[in-house]
Motif scaffolding. Structure first.
Motif, PDB file in Angstrom:
ATOM      1  N   ARG A 119      38.237   5.982  37.986  1.00  0.00           N
ATOM      2  CA  ARG A 119      38.534   4.604  38.383  1.00  0.00           C
ATOM      3  C   ARG A 119      39.246   4.557  39.723  1.00  0.00           C
ATOM      4  NH1 ARG A 119      40.732   2.120  32.660  1.00  0.00           N
ATOM      5  NH2 ARG A 119      38.714   1.888  31.666  1.00  0.00           N
ATOM      6  N   THR A 120      40.171   5.471  39.903  1.00  0.00           N
ATOM      7  CA  THR A 120      40.948   5.466  41.147  1.00  0.00           C
ATOM      8  C   THR A 120      40.052   5.725  42.348  1.00  0.00           C
ATOM      9  OG1 THR A 120      42.848   6.307  39.935  1.00  0.00           O
ATOM     10  CG2 THR A 120      42.912   6.537  42.324  1.00  0.00           C
ATOM     11  N   LEU A 157      42.893  11.386  31.800  1.00  0.00           N
ATOM     12  CA  LEU A 157      43.024  11.714  33.213  1.00  0.00           C
ATOM     13  C   LEU A 157      41.688  11.571  33.940  1.00  0.00           C
ATOM     14  CD1 LEU A 157      45.438  14.798  33.117  1.00  0.00           C
ATOM     15  CD2 LEU A 157      45.968  12.450  33.734  1.00  0.00           C
ATOM     16  N   ARG A 206      39.211   9.644  33.227  1.00  0.00           N
ATOM     17  CA  ARG A 206      38.888   8.228  33.403  1.00  0.00           C
ATOM     18  C   ARG A 206      39.723   7.624  34.526  1.00  0.00           C
ATOM     19  NH1 ARG A 206      39.584   5.734  27.967  1.00  0.00           N
ATOM     20  NH2 ARG A 206      41.705   5.258  28.619  1.00  0.00           N
ATOM     21  N   ALA A 207      40.986   8.007  34.560  1.00  0.00           N
ATOM     22  CA  ALA A 207      41.875   7.485  35.603  1.00  0.00           C
ATOM     23  C   ALA A 207      41.425   7.966  36.981  1.00  0.00           C
ATOM     24  CB  ALA A 207      43.310   7.928  35.327  1.00  0.00           C
ATOM     25  N   VAL A 212      47.708   8.850  40.050  1.00  0.00           N
ATOM     26  CA  VAL A 212      47.456   9.249  38.654  1.00  0.00           C
ATOM     27  C   VAL A 212      48.546  10.234  38.231  1.00  0.00           C
ATOM     28  CG1 VAL A 212      45.826  10.278  37.042  1.00  0.00           C
ATOM     29  CG2 VAL A 212      44.994   8.959  38.997  1.00  0.00           C
TER      30      VAL A 212
END
Lengths: 444, 102
Positions: B65-66, B59, B61-62, B16
């Motif tokens: 998800r990650t 950020l 959300r990323a 990210v």
């Protein structure tokens, strides 16, 4: 620094394109400034007072370019400074309409010698500035944010309203005399309020937020920012109070305190840059930071001229023009153009790519801007400004003309480079973002 | 074992990247704490460069998800904090080196 500095908070950033509207219009007025000056370059080495071409160029630059771009940037930044969402942007659109039309009418008024056009334009600009200042001033006053930039913004917005109101008084004075002091001592007051009270205070305040962030420089600047604020505002208020009644000791004391504030700011910028983690600042920040050197140059020339006047010597108008070029072009112009090279890609990136983040590769913000072109533009900008200021100061007409052409080239390179960033905004729907080369920003 | 799993999360979060600095959020110093429980729940405590900022929603959300894509993760909880406030002092040596090359 991350996106925070420019209002990348998706819940608070404006989504109606208003910042871009202000900025694009501001850049158009910057190009118009060049066109007006280019139509009569002899004005640079002639006498400045009540010269229509210079009045047109000066107002196109400070109101059309400087003020409108600053307003656009503020719309983006104030929610960040406050850390909270702003109310409806209807006020900003009203301010935009007033400013865009008002500047055009004012400039026509200066060019044609039309009091009606000047008055109408002045009224619109005053209204636009008042609406804008009221909207953001109220939000800033009501905010509990402890950001040191906040008082700078409040003071600068108040000075903006005072500047345009004072300008309107001066215009009325030309048509129907109000008080002789407006004719005798009004212009420097108008310039002081606008140049220092509005632009300088705003730029310095925002610098304390943006320069450490863009340079990724550790260290708390809060105490430094507050110290500089009190010096700048203290000097400004004293100078303004002492100027109209020609209280010389007050003027000298005010100028001294103000100068200390500017020196403190320059010292702080150097301190921040020495501590930065980011070695390369990029073309935009390079230009913005170099503007502080022009500010110091303008300060030295201005203080020298003030000392000459204090001793009863006749002050050369050419040197006044040179100081004005360093201040307007070098300090305000370079700072704003430099910051735009950071702000415009940020605004476009947020509008264009934020929804695609995490779903597919998108370009980095840096990739939206041609930094090499910006650096080339910087070279022309610096060379042109130094030559034109030197040419004006020494009455070297060829130098002044050549310098103006080189400077204009540098400015146009910046404008065209920034304009190309907006191409990304209109290059299709977000869902169809093309793969962004090697970059994978905020991706998984 | 626990620290290995936390380290796995941190390694994953290096994907990210802050879009302005082009530096991953781990080396940028935005990740304050990672806790991976036996139930499969992962808690990430992170900050942003400035409170008003947050590409926050981006950020966050990323990060969610990650981490959610890691094997064994059942649930992800991302907590934003501004205590302490982020400072460039938090950038890792690797991050500093990367910034120096930019």
């Amino acid at each position: 620094m991350g996106l925070g500095a420019l209002g990348a908070n998706l819940s608070t950033r404006p989504s109606d394109g208003t910042p871009s509207l202000f900025i694009v219009t501001g850049l158009a007025y910057l190009v118009a400034t060049l066109a007006v000056l280019g139509s009569d370059l002899a004005v640079l080495t002639g006498h400045y007072r009540h010269n229509p071409t210079l009045l047109m160029a000066a107002h196109l630059f400070v109101l059309g370019f400087g003020t409108m771009v600053t307003m656009g940037a503020l719309i983006q930044m104030v929610p960040v400074i406050l850390g909270e969402a702003m109310p409806s942007s209807k006020s900003t659109r009203i301010a935009y309409a007033h400013m865009a039309a008002g500047v055009a009418l004012m400039v026509l008024g200066f060019g044609l010698g039309s009091f009606v056009s000047l008055a109408a334009g002045g009224a619109l600009v005053t209204g636009g500035c008042a609406v804008f200042a009221l909207h953001y001033g109220r939000a800033l006053l009501q905010s509990a944010s402890q950001e040191p930039t906040r008082p700078y913004m409040i003071a600068a917005l108040a000075a903006l309203v005072l500047t345009v109101a004072f300008g309107v008084l001066m215009a009325i004075q030309l048509h129907r005399p109000i008080h002789p002091v407006l004719t005798l001592r009004g212009l420097p007051m108008h310039i002081l309020l606008g140049g220092v009270g509005w632009f300088t205070v705003m730029i310095v305040g925002v610098s304390y937020k943006l320069i450490p962030m863009f340079a990724t420089a550790p260290g708390d600047v809060t105490a430094r920012a507050r110290r500089t604020f009190f010096l700048l505002e203290g000097g400004l208020v004293l100078l303004a109070i002492a100027w109209l009644p020609a209280w010389q000791v007050g003027v000298a004391a005010g100028a001294l305190v103000l100068s200390l504030g500017l020196l403190a700011y320059a010292w702080d910028v150097a301190w921040i840059l020495r501590r930065r983690l980011r070695r390369s600042l990029g073309g935009g920040m390079g230009l913005a930071v170099s503007s502080v050197l022009y500010l110091l140059g303008a300060l030295v020339v201005s203080l020298s001229l003030a000392m000459s006047a204090w001793q009863g010597e006749i002050v050369s108008y050419r040197w006044i023009m040179a100081a004005a070029l360093l201040f307007l072009g070098g300090w305000i112009g370079a700072m704003i153009l430099g910051m735009l090279a950071k702000i415009v890609p940020m605004i476009v990136w947020l509008d264009r790519y934020s929804d695609a983040v995490g779903r597919r590769n998108v370009p980095t913000i840096q990739e939206l801007l041609n930094d090499r072109a910006i650096r080339i533009g910087n070279l022309f900008f610096h060379a042109g400004l130094i030559v034109v200021a030197g040419g004006v100061a020494t009455a070297w007409a060829i130098g002044a003309t050549a310098g103006a052409a080189i400077l204009a080239t540098g400015v146009l390179i910046h404008v065209v480079t920034l304009a190309t960033v907006w191409r990304h905004r209109s290059s299709g729907a977000t869902g169809n973002v093309e793969p962004a080369g090697h970059s994978a920003t905020v991706t998984q | 074992m626990q620290s290995d799993r936390d380290e796995l999360v941190r390694e994953a979060l290096k994907q990210v990247v802050d879009p302005e600095l082009h530096l991953n959020i781990v080396d940028l110093g935005l990740i304050y704490d990672v806790a991976w429980y036996d139930s499969g729940q992962v808690e990430v405590t992170m900050t942003l460069t400035t409170p008003g900022c947050p590409v926050g929603s981006l950020l966050r959300r990323a990060v969610e998800r990650t981490v959610a894509q890691l094997p064994g993760v059942q649930e992800v909880e991302v907590t934003l904090t501004f205590e302490p406030r982020w400072s460039p002092d938090f950038v890792s040596p690797a991050g500093r080196a990367a910034l120096g090359r930019l």
